[in-house]
Design an enzyme around this catalytic site. Structure first.
Site, PDB file in Angstrom:
ATOM      1  CB  VAL A 160      -0.801  -3.497   5.628  1.00 14.19           C
ATOM      2  CG1 VAL A 160      -0.103  -4.568   6.448  1.00 14.19           C
ATOM      3  CG2 VAL A 160      -2.200  -3.243   6.162  1.00 14.19           C
ATOM      4  CB  SER A 161       0.347  -0.616   1.070  1.00  8.30           C
ATOM      5  OG  SER A 161       1.694  -0.420   1.426  1.00  8.30           O
ATOM      6  CE  LYS A 162      -2.524  -3.790  -2.978  1.00 11.93           C
ATOM      7  NZ  LYS A 162      -2.645  -4.940  -3.914  1.00 11.93           N
TER       8      LYS A 162
ATOM      9  CD  GLN B 159      -0.652  -5.105   1.426  1.00 16.61           C
ATOM     10  OE1 GLN B 159      -0.775  -4.104   2.117  1.00 16.61           O
ATOM     11  NE2 GLN B 159       0.140  -5.157   0.382  1.00 16.61           N
TER      12      GLN B 159
ATOM     13  CB  SER C 210      -0.309   4.417   0.239  1.00 11.24           C
ATOM     14  OG  SER C 210       0.936   4.797  -0.300  1.00 11.24           O
TER      15      SER C 210
END
Length: 206
Positions: free
Chosen positions: A8-10, A15, A40
């Site tokens: 996941v990006s965060k 998330q 990211s």
């Protein structure tokens, strides 16, 4: 053996990887064989991806929920899969764009071959545009290449400042808007010109 990778990006907890983990679990992957990053996709420093790629052995298959969980961009993805293929490791994508990719099957290899061809096409286009830009610049009397971060004025100030015993190097770098590496690449700690500094000073004479 099936090995899964989720991302996941965060990293702030807003998330979760639950959806990805559930999909990978349904595909037959044990929790012990799951690697997870919270960063990211554009970042190089994804320690769990690095660990996952290192752990894979010939005959294993790397499984991801979606293609964008794995690569930063198309070229990065192609490079990863080429490396896996050379090591005898397969890649399977469960859903989304690229869900037809399963390099352990003939049809999946064909789909990935199309991706690889597109990446090569992109590289050639970038190369052609770069060459055309350089030729256009030369035709106008300009030499190509990255502009100098240092200017003659900055080099002269760095020489004068570094020649003074009480100079605060950090403050000088901030004033010149350069890093310490750039400073020392151009000027010695005693204020003498180095090769990079000579290049900048000689550029104004051309």
């Amino acid at each position: 053996m099936l090995v899964g990778y989720v991302r996941v990006s965060k990293a702030d907890g807003s998330q979760t990887t639950d959806l990805q983990r559930d999909a990978l679990s349904a595909a037959g992957i044990d929790d012990a064989q799951l690697y997870e990053d919270r960063a990211s996709g554009k970042k190089d420093d994804r320690p769990q991806l690095i660990a996952c790629l290192k752990a894979l052995r010939s005959g294993d298959t790397l499984v991801v929920w979606k293609l964008d969980r794995l690569g930063r961009d198309l070229r990065h993805l192609v490079n990863i899969v080429h490396d896996l293929t050379d090591r005898g490791v397969g890649l399977k994508v469960l859903t989304g764009q690229g869900a037809a990719i399963d390099t352990t099957t003939a049809s999946g290899k064909l789909v990935f071959g199309i991706f690889a061809a597109l990446a090569e096409f992109e590289r050639e286009l970038i190369s052609e545009r770069t060459k055309a830009g350089l030729e256009s610049a030369r035709a106008r009397g300009r030499n190509g290449g990255r502009p100098y971060k240092m200017t003659p004025a900055k080099v002269r100030l760095a020489m004068a400042s570094m020649g003074q015993p009480g100079t605060n190097v950090g403050a000088l770098c901030q004033e010149l808007d350069i890093s310490r590496q750039t400073l020392y690449r151009h000027v010695s700690p005693t204020g003498e010109l180095r090769d990079a500094g000579r290049d900048v000073m000689s550029a104004i004479k051309r």
